[in-house]
Scaffold this motif. Sequence first.
Motif, PDB file in Angstrom:
ATOM      1  N   PHE A   1     -10.728  -0.018 -20.975  1.00  0.00           N
ATOM      2  CA  PHE A   1     -10.531   0.925 -22.077  1.00  0.00           C
ATOM      3  C   PHE A   1     -10.401   2.352 -21.554  1.00  0.00           C
ATOM      4  N   ASN A   2      -9.508   3.119 -22.168  1.00  0.00           N
ATOM      5  CA  ASN A   2      -9.510   4.568 -21.985  1.00  0.00           C
ATOM      6  C   ASN A   2     -10.626   5.149 -22.848  1.00  0.00           C
ATOM      7  N   ILE A   3     -11.343   6.130 -22.307  1.00  0.00           N
ATOM      8  CA  ILE A   3     -12.198   6.949 -23.186  1.00  0.00           C
ATOM      9  C   ILE A   3     -11.787   8.397 -22.934  1.00  0.00           C
ATOM     10  N   GLY A   4     -10.977   8.918 -23.847  1.00  0.00           N
ATOM     11  CA  GLY A   4     -10.475  10.288 -23.742  1.00  0.00           C
ATOM     12  C   GLY A   4     -10.390  10.900 -25.115  1.00  0.00           C
ATOM     13  N   ASN A   5     -10.071  12.172 -25.158  1.00  0.00           N
ATOM     14  CA  ASN A   5     -10.064  12.879 -26.437  1.00  0.00           C
ATOM     15  C   ASN A   5      -8.746  12.704 -27.185  1.00  0.00           C
ATOM     16  N   SER A   6      -7.733  12.239 -26.462  1.00  0.00           N
ATOM     17  CA  SER A   6      -6.412  11.999 -27.039  1.00  0.00           C
ATOM     18  C   SER A   6      -5.779  13.263 -27.624  1.00  0.00           C
ATOM     19  N   SER A   7      -6.185  14.424 -27.112  1.00  0.00           N
ATOM     20  CA  SER A   7      -5.526  15.683 -27.514  1.00  0.00           C
ATOM     21  C   SER A   7      -5.597  16.652 -26.341  1.00  0.00           C
ATOM     22  N   PRO A   8      -4.660  16.508 -25.391  1.00  0.00           N
ATOM     23  CA  PRO A   8      -4.706  17.310 -24.171  1.00  0.00           C
ATOM     24  C   PRO A   8      -4.531  18.809 -24.431  1.00  0.00           C
ATOM     25  N   VAL A   9      -5.115  19.594 -23.528  1.00  0.00           N
ATOM     26  CA  VAL A   9      -5.116  21.054 -23.658  1.00  0.00           C
ATOM     27  C   VAL A   9      -4.501  21.651 -22.399  1.00  0.00           C
ATOM     28  N   LYS A  10      -3.617  22.624 -22.570  1.00  0.00           N
ATOM     29  CA  LYS A  10      -3.033  23.306 -21.407  1.00  0.00           C
ATOM     30  C   LYS A  10      -4.134  24.062 -20.660  1.00  0.00           C
ATOM     31  N   LEU A  11      -4.000  24.092 -19.344  1.00  0.00           N
ATOM     32  CA  LEU A  11      -5.012  24.708 -18.492  1.00  0.00           C
ATOM     33  C   LEU A  11      -5.305  26.157 -18.896  1.00  0.00           C
ATOM     34  N   MET A  12      -4.268  26.937 -19.171  1.00  0.00           N
ATOM     35  CA  MET A  12      -4.487  28.352 -19.507  1.00  0.00           C
ATOM     36  C   MET A  12      -5.176  28.514 -20.868  1.00  0.00           C
ATOM     37  N   VAL A  13      -4.881  27.593 -21.788  1.00  0.00           N
ATOM     38  CA  VAL A  13      -5.555  27.613 -23.106  1.00  0.00           C
ATOM     39  C   VAL A  13      -7.034  27.275 -22.907  1.00  0.00           C
ATOM     40  N   PHE A  14      -7.271  26.304 -22.034  1.00  0.00           N
ATOM     41  CA  PHE A  14      -8.646  25.901 -21.720  1.00  0.00           C
ATOM     42  C   PHE A  14      -9.434  27.082 -21.149  1.00  0.00           C
ATOM     43  N   ILE A  15      -8.806  27.817 -20.224  1.00  0.00           N
ATOM     44  CA  ILE A  15      -9.483  28.955 -19.585  1.00  0.00           C
ATOM     45  C   ILE A  15      -9.784  30.042 -20.617  1.00  0.00           C
ATOM     46  N   LYS A  16      -8.836  30.312 -21.480  1.00  0.00           N
ATOM     47  CA  LYS A  16      -9.031  31.317 -22.540  1.00  0.00           C
ATOM     48  C   LYS A  16     -10.188  30.906 -23.457  1.00  0.00           C
ATOM     49  N   THR A  17     -10.227  29.619 -23.816  1.00  0.00           N
ATOM     50  CA  THR A  17     -11.293  29.100 -24.689  1.00  0.00           C
ATOM     51  C   THR A  17     -12.652  29.233 -24.003  1.00  0.00           C
ATOM     52  N   LEU A  18     -12.676  28.989 -22.684  1.00  0.00           N
ATOM     53  CA  LEU A  18     -13.919  29.115 -21.919  1.00  0.00           C
ATOM     54  C   LEU A  18     -14.373  30.579 -21.877  1.00  0.00           C
ATOM     55  N   GLU A  19     -13.421  31.499 -21.682  1.00  0.00           N
ATOM     56  CA  GLU A  19     -13.761  32.936 -21.708  1.00  0.00           C
ATOM     57  C   GLU A  19     -14.379  33.320 -23.058  1.00  0.00           C
ATOM     58  N   ASN A  20     -13.772  32.833 -24.132  1.00  0.00           N
ATOM     59  CA  ASN A  20     -14.285  33.139 -25.480  1.00  0.00           C
ATOM     60  C   ASN A  20     -15.687  32.573 -25.694  1.00  0.00           C
ATOM     61  N   ALA A  21     -15.903  31.343 -25.227  1.00  0.00           N
ATOM     62  CA  ALA A  21     -17.214  30.690 -25.392  1.00  0.00           C
ATOM     63  C   ALA A  21     -18.292  31.451 -24.632  1.00  0.00           C
ATOM     64  N   LEU A  22     -17.939  31.882 -23.418  1.00  0.00           N
ATOM     65  CA  LEU A  22     -18.901  32.620 -22.595  1.00  0.00           C
ATOM     66  C   LEU A  22     -19.170  34.001 -23.196  1.00  0.00           C
ATOM     67  N   SER A  23     -18.117  34.609 -23.757  1.00  0.00           N
ATOM     68  CA  SER A  23     -18.285  35.908 -24.431  1.00  0.00           C
ATOM     69  C   SER A  23     -19.307  35.782 -25.559  1.00  0.00           C
ATOM     70  N   LYS A  24     -19.181  34.724 -26.350  1.00  0.00           N
ATOM     71  CA  LYS A  24     -20.122  34.496 -27.461  1.00  0.00           C
ATOM     72  C   LYS A  24     -21.535  34.261 -26.948  1.00  0.00           C
ATOM     73  N   ALA A  25     -21.651  33.452 -25.919  1.00  0.00           N
ATOM     74  CA  ALA A  25     -22.978  33.104 -25.381  1.00  0.00           C
ATOM     75  C   ALA A  25     -23.686  34.335 -24.814  1.00  0.00           C
ATOM     76  N   LEU A  26     -22.904  35.270 -24.256  1.00  0.00           N
ATOM     77  CA  LEU A  26     -23.493  36.458 -23.625  1.00  0.00           C
ATOM     78  C   LEU A  26     -23.549  37.668 -24.554  1.00  0.00           C
ATOM     79  N   GLY A  27     -22.760  37.600 -25.637  1.00  0.00           N
ATOM     80  CA  GLY A  27     -22.698  38.745 -26.544  1.00  0.00           C
ATOM     81  C   GLY A  27     -21.917  39.915 -25.964  1.00  0.00           C
ATOM     82  N   ARG A  28     -20.994  39.638 -25.043  1.00  0.00           N
ATOM     83  CA  ARG A  28     -20.110  40.687 -24.493  1.00  0.00           C
ATOM     84  C   ARG A  28     -18.823  40.041 -24.020  1.00  0.00           C
ATOM     85  N   LYS A  29     -17.790  40.870 -23.885  1.00  0.00           N
ATOM     86  CA  LYS A  29     -16.474  40.306 -23.547  1.00  0.00           C
ATOM     87  C   LYS A  29     -16.427  39.829 -22.100  1.00  0.00           C
TER      88      LYS A  29
END
Length: 341
Positions: A258-286
């Motif tokens: 069986f495959n176990i995946g999310n079945s909705s791939p994300v472009k690497l640069m979109v992933f990096i941007k999302t990670l930056e945003n998540a870290l910004s929220k966690a730290l309370g700064r950009k």
Amino acid sequence: MNYKTLDSSTTYLVTGAAGFIGYFLSRRLLEQGCRVIGVDNLNNYYDINLKYARLEQLEPYEKFSFIKGDISDKEMLMNVFKEYKPNVVVNLAAQAGVRYSIENPDVYIQSNIIGFYNILEACRNYPVDHLVYASSSSVYGANKKVPFEETDFVDNPVSLYASTKKSNELMAYTYSHLYKIPATGLRFFTVYGPMGRPDMAYFGFVDKYFAGEPIKIFNNGDLDNDQYRDFTYIDDIIEGVERLLGNPPVGDVHHKIFNIGNSSPVKLMVFIKTLENALSKALGRKVQFEKIFEPIKPGDVPATYASTELLQKAVGFKPETSIEEGLQKFANWYVEFYKVK
């Protein structure tokens, strides 16, 4: 959808119990009152403290027993099977990482081939109700047809790591055919989340940020033809595995994949941007990563994308955690665990 839920009278052997998926699975089983025998060699492929931190959270459970050992040690493994007589075996012990398999091939053969052979031999000598083992999305190699389906041709692995995982599938098929061992192989797609593996890109990017270093992105800076990955959140992986545990292949076919995946791939640069945003929220700064673009690395594949129809049909489950939600949970955990406020 009829799938059998966990039975608390079952004894589970989880190899790689101090690893990322192994820890979360062991915890889920223990929370439901199951007996778990954990085996792990606690190697130093990545920060050993993280492995100890995971184990520390499992130790308070009465029904948890831990054995420090390597699955490539056949005698040790046979003794574990003889003493504990596991009903269900989940083999998650493996040397992971695509790029590291180019630098250090020996350890992949030792753990992923010899170690897995020992698991199969143990299941033959001490019959089990179900053997579940980790394969990987890397077996699809550079397949162009997406989404990847379990019936696709997977005879062209592009890394030694992928070759070892494809070999595991072949070995498991043979043993299940010859000795009627019910076996299920799971092709995991880029698993991420809190307490994850520091050798994974998302974790490494955050480490680099706090070390004041730039991150390396292996896509040549070609944003039009960016790599994309099917990132799967750890809770979704565990849910899928848990549902499959009590549902071994039945009838004439003793082996399934069986495959176990999310079945909705994300472009690497979109992933990096999302990670930056998540870290910004966690730290309370950009937060913005400094980026260096480099050519794609040998062994890397341009895309991973899972078809999860078979899994859904078998146990009525489809991973659904969004990348925003999953990365936010990871960022919050990282900031707290490493106290980087």
